[in-house]
Motif scaffolding. Structure first.
Motif, PDB file in Angstrom:
ATOM      1  N   SER A   1      -4.321  -8.204   4.233  1.00  0.00           N
ATOM      2  CA  SER A   1      -3.952  -8.748   6.183  1.00  0.00           C
ATOM      3  C   SER A   1      -3.648  -7.388   7.464  1.00  0.00           C
ATOM      4  CB  SER A   1      -3.238  -9.879   6.633  1.00  0.00           C
ATOM      5  OG  SER A   1      -1.503  -9.841   6.131  1.00  0.00           O
ATOM      6  N   LEU A   2      -2.863  -6.859   6.661  1.00  0.00           N
ATOM      7  CA  LEU A   2      -2.215  -5.181   7.483  1.00  0.00           C
ATOM      8  C   LEU A   2      -3.307  -4.810   6.984  1.00  0.00           C
ATOM      9  CD1 LEU A   2       1.105  -4.458   4.689  1.00  0.00           C
ATOM     10  CD2 LEU A   2       0.936  -5.630   6.749  1.00  0.00           C
ATOM     11  N   GLU A   3      -4.200  -4.619   7.322  1.00  0.00           N
ATOM     12  CA  GLU A   3      -5.732  -3.819   7.945  1.00  0.00           C
ATOM     13  C   GLU A   3      -5.971  -4.209   8.608  1.00  0.00           C
ATOM     14  OE1 GLU A   3      -8.617  -2.616   4.398  1.00  0.00           O
ATOM     15  OE2 GLU A   3      -6.739  -1.581   3.011  1.00  0.00           O
ATOM     16  N   GLY A   4      -6.141  -3.514  10.290  1.00  0.00           N
ATOM     17  CA  GLY A   4      -6.779  -3.597  10.676  1.00  0.00           C
ATOM     18  C   GLY A   4      -5.724  -4.173  12.276  1.00  0.00           C
ATOM     19  N   ARG A   5      -4.490  -3.814  11.510  1.00  0.00           N
ATOM     20  CA  ARG A   5      -3.381  -4.521  12.853  1.00  0.00           C
ATOM     21  C   ARG A   5      -2.694  -3.286  13.417  1.00  0.00           C
ATOM     22  NH1 ARG A   5       1.068  -8.467  10.571  1.00  0.00           N
ATOM     23  NH2 ARG A   5       0.141 -10.198   9.017  1.00  0.00           N
TER      24      ARG A   5
ATOM     25  N   HIS B   1      -3.598   1.645  14.452  1.00  0.00           N
ATOM     26  CA  HIS B   1      -3.832   0.719  13.122  1.00  0.00           C
ATOM     27  C   HIS B   1      -3.771   1.159  12.365  1.00  0.00           C
ATOM     28  CE1 HIS B   1      -5.668  -0.045  17.383  1.00  0.00           C
ATOM     29  NE2 HIS B   1      -5.116  -1.265  17.397  1.00  0.00           N
ATOM     30  N   VAL B   2      -3.358   0.095  11.785  1.00  0.00           N
ATOM     31  CA  VAL B   2      -3.474  -0.185   9.838  1.00  0.00           C
ATOM     32  C   VAL B   2      -4.432   0.332   9.195  1.00  0.00           C
ATOM     33  CG1 VAL B   2      -3.063  -0.436   7.775  1.00  0.00           C
ATOM     34  CG2 VAL B   2      -1.768  -1.345  10.011  1.00  0.00           C
ATOM     35  N   GLU B   3      -4.817   1.371   8.830  1.00  0.00           N
ATOM     36  CA  GLU B   3      -6.020   1.749   8.282  1.00  0.00           C
ATOM     37  C   GLU B   3      -6.165   1.609   6.484  1.00  0.00           C
ATOM     38  OE1 GLU B   3      -8.017   6.275   7.272  1.00  0.00           O
ATOM     39  OE2 GLU B   3      -8.613   5.588   9.293  1.00  0.00           O
TER      40      GLU B   3
ATOM     41  N   SER C   1       1.732  -4.338  -5.731  1.00  0.00           N
ATOM     42  CA  SER C   1       2.654  -4.426  -4.151  1.00  0.00           C
ATOM     43  C   SER C   1       2.545  -3.215  -3.433  1.00  0.00           C
ATOM     44  CB  SER C   1       3.852  -4.872  -4.225  1.00  0.00           C
ATOM     45  OG  SER C   1       4.244  -3.213  -5.454  1.00  0.00           O
ATOM     46  N   PRO C   2       2.356  -2.904  -1.768  1.00  0.00           N
ATOM     47  CA  PRO C   2       1.952  -2.056  -1.272  1.00  0.00           C
ATOM     48  C   PRO C   2       3.447  -1.622  -1.552  1.00  0.00           C
ATOM     49  CG  PRO C   2       2.021  -4.411  -0.549  1.00  0.00           C
ATOM     50  CD  PRO C   2       1.847  -4.523  -1.108  1.00  0.00           C
ATOM     51  N   VAL C   3       3.070   0.138  -0.941  1.00  0.00           N
ATOM     52  CA  VAL C   3       4.317   0.716  -0.475  1.00  0.00           C
ATOM     53  C   VAL C   3       3.920   2.109   0.274  1.00  0.00           C
ATOM     54  CG1 VAL C   3       3.164   2.313  -2.542  1.00  0.00           C
ATOM     55  CG2 VAL C   3       5.843   2.412  -2.651  1.00  0.00           C
ATOM     56  N   GLN C   4       2.995   1.945   0.623  1.00  0.00           N
ATOM     57  CA  GLN C   4       2.871   3.198   2.055  1.00  0.00           C
ATOM     58  C   GLN C   4       2.076   2.175   2.709  1.00  0.00           C
ATOM     59  OE1 GLN C   4       5.696   5.325   1.437  1.00  0.00           O
ATOM     60  NE2 GLN C   4       3.798   6.176   2.687  1.00  0.00           N
ATOM     61  N   VAL C   5       1.445   2.184   4.150  1.00  0.00           N
ATOM     62  CA  VAL C   5       0.455   1.767   5.165  1.00  0.00           C
ATOM     63  C   VAL C   5      -0.164   3.119   4.870  1.00  0.00           C
ATOM     64  CG1 VAL C   5       0.249   0.575   6.916  1.00  0.00           C
ATOM     65  CG2 VAL C   5       1.443  -0.006   5.293  1.00  0.00           C
ATOM     66  N   LEU C   6      -1.006   3.727   5.629  1.00  0.00           N
ATOM     67  CA  LEU C   6      -1.591   4.489   6.812  1.00  0.00           C
ATOM     68  C   LEU C   6      -2.253   3.900   8.281  1.00  0.00           C
ATOM     69  CD1 LEU C   6      -4.358   6.224   3.903  1.00  0.00           C
ATOM     70  CD2 LEU C   6      -1.778   6.896   4.181  1.00  0.00           C
ATOM     71  N   VAL C   7      -1.435   4.576   8.495  1.00  0.00           N
ATOM     72  CA  VAL C   7      -2.196   4.045  10.380  1.00  0.00           C
ATOM     73  C   VAL C   7      -2.830   5.472  10.637  1.00  0.00           C
ATOM     74  CG1 VAL C   7      -0.611   3.977  12.354  1.00  0.00           C
ATOM     75  CG2 VAL C   7       0.245   3.090   9.866  1.00  0.00           C
ATOM     76  N   ARG C   8      -3.692   4.744  11.139  1.00  0.00           N
ATOM     77  CA  ARG C   8      -4.502   6.365  12.591  1.00  0.00           C
ATOM     78  C   ARG C   8      -4.463   5.589  13.693  1.00  0.00           C
ATOM     79  NH1 ARG C   8      -8.325   9.848  11.303  1.00  0.00           N
ATOM     80  NH2 ARG C   8      -8.714   8.575   9.384  1.00  0.00           N
TER      81      ARG C   8
ATOM     82  N   GLY D   1      -6.467   7.153  19.904  1.00  0.00           N
ATOM     83  CA  GLY D   1      -6.975   8.768  20.734  1.00  0.00           C
ATOM     84  C   GLY D   1      -7.661   9.177  20.076  1.00  0.00           C
ATOM     85  N   PRO D   2      -8.776  10.001  20.994  1.00  0.00           N
ATOM     86  CA  PRO D   2      -9.840  10.924  20.076  1.00  0.00           C
ATOM     87  C   PRO D   2      -8.931  12.175  20.029  1.00  0.00           C
ATOM     88  CG  PRO D   2      -8.861  11.214  22.767  1.00  0.00           C
ATOM     89  CD  PRO D   2      -8.195  10.012  22.805  1.00  0.00           C
ATOM     90  N   ARG D   3      -7.986  13.170  20.289  1.00  0.00           N
ATOM     91  CA  ARG D   3      -7.859  13.666  19.484  1.00  0.00           C
ATOM     92  C   ARG D   3      -6.464  13.781  18.102  1.00  0.00           C
ATOM     93  NH1 ARG D   3      -6.480  18.583  22.773  1.00  0.00           N
ATOM     94  NH2 ARG D   3      -4.803  18.994  22.245  1.00  0.00           N
ATOM     95  N   ALA D   4      -6.293  12.293  18.298  1.00  0.00           N
ATOM     96  CA  ALA D   4      -5.379  11.969  17.403  1.00  0.00           C
ATOM     97  C   ALA D   4      -5.181  12.705  16.445  1.00  0.00           C
ATOM     98  CB  ALA D   4      -5.275  10.095  17.069  1.00  0.00           C
ATOM     99  N   GLY D   5      -6.169  13.022  15.289  1.00  0.00           N
ATOM    100  CA  GLY D   5      -6.631  13.606  14.141  1.00  0.00           C
ATOM    101  C   GLY D   5      -6.848  12.313  12.666  1.00  0.00           C
ATOM    102  N   GLY D   6      -6.113  13.068  11.597  1.00  0.00           N
ATOM    103  CA  GLY D   6      -5.781  11.464  10.498  1.00  0.00           C
ATOM    104  C   GLY D   6      -5.021  11.088  10.239  1.00  0.00           C
ATOM    105  N   PRO D   7      -4.581  10.302   9.629  1.00  0.00           N
ATOM    106  CA  PRO D   7      -4.204   9.143   9.734  1.00  0.00           C
ATOM    107  C   PRO D   7      -2.773   9.368   9.181  1.00  0.00           C
ATOM    108  CG  PRO D   7      -5.234   8.906   7.966  1.00  0.00           C
ATOM    109  CD  PRO D   7      -5.423   9.384   8.435  1.00  0.00           C
TER     110      PRO D   7
END
Length: 127
Positions: A49-53, A65-67, A76-83, A86-92
Motif C-alpha cells: 500500500s506504500l507504492e504510489g503514496r 511519490h513512492v515508486e 519486511s520493508p527497509v528502504q523506500v524509493l521516492v520519485r 517535477g520535470p527535471r527531478a531526476g531519479g528516485p
C-alpha cells in the motif's frame, strides 16, 4: 540538526547500496509477498500500500511519490524509493522506511525540499 539528519540519511543510503545485492527488489510479487507476510508498516500500512503514496516534507510540501519498496530477506520493508515531482527531478531518492510517518493518505518525513533535492538519485536501471 539538519546536517545530522542529512548525514544519517547519507549513511542509510550507503548501507542500502551495499546491502542492495542481498535485498530482493520490490517487484510485484515481492511487494505482494511482503504485504502478506508483513501486514503492517508505518501506521499499520502494508508494504504494497506504500507504492504510489505521496511523500510530504516539512511544511507539507510534496517531495514526490513512492515508486518502489526495497525489502529485507524476511520480506519486511527497509528502504523506500521516492520519485521526486517535477520535470527535471531526476531519479528516485532512497529514504529509510523507519523515517516515514503516515500523514492522512500520504506519508511524511522530516526533510525540507532542499534537503530532499540534495540527496543523490538512485540508479534503478539495474547493472
Amino acid at each position: 540538526m539538519k546536517i545530522a539528519l542529512v548525514t544519517v540519511l547519507g549513511f542509510a543510503l550507503a548501507a542500502a547500496s551495499q546491502a542492495q545485492a542481498q535485498i530482493p527488489s520490490a517487484s510485484t510479487s515481492g511487494v505482494n509477498a511482503a504485504a502478506r507476510m508483513q501486514g503492517g508498516g508505518p501506521g499499520g500500512s502494508s508494504a504494497a500500500s506504500l507504492e504510489g503514496r505521496t511523500v510530504r516534507g516539512q511544511g507539507g510540501v510534496v517531495l514526490g511519490h513512492v515508486e518502489r519498496v526495497i525489502l529485507r530477506a524476511d520480506g519486511s520493508p527497509v528502504q523506500v524509493l521516492v520519485r521526486p515531482k517535477g520535470p527535471r527531478a531526476g531519479g528516485p531518492r532512497s529514504l529509510a522506511y523507519s523515517s516515514l510517518r503516515v500523514d492522512g493518505d500520504g506519508l511524511s518525513i522530516p526533510l525540507n525540499q532542499a534537503e530532499f533535492n540534495a540527496m543523490p538519485a538512485i540508479d534503478v536501471t539495474g547493472k
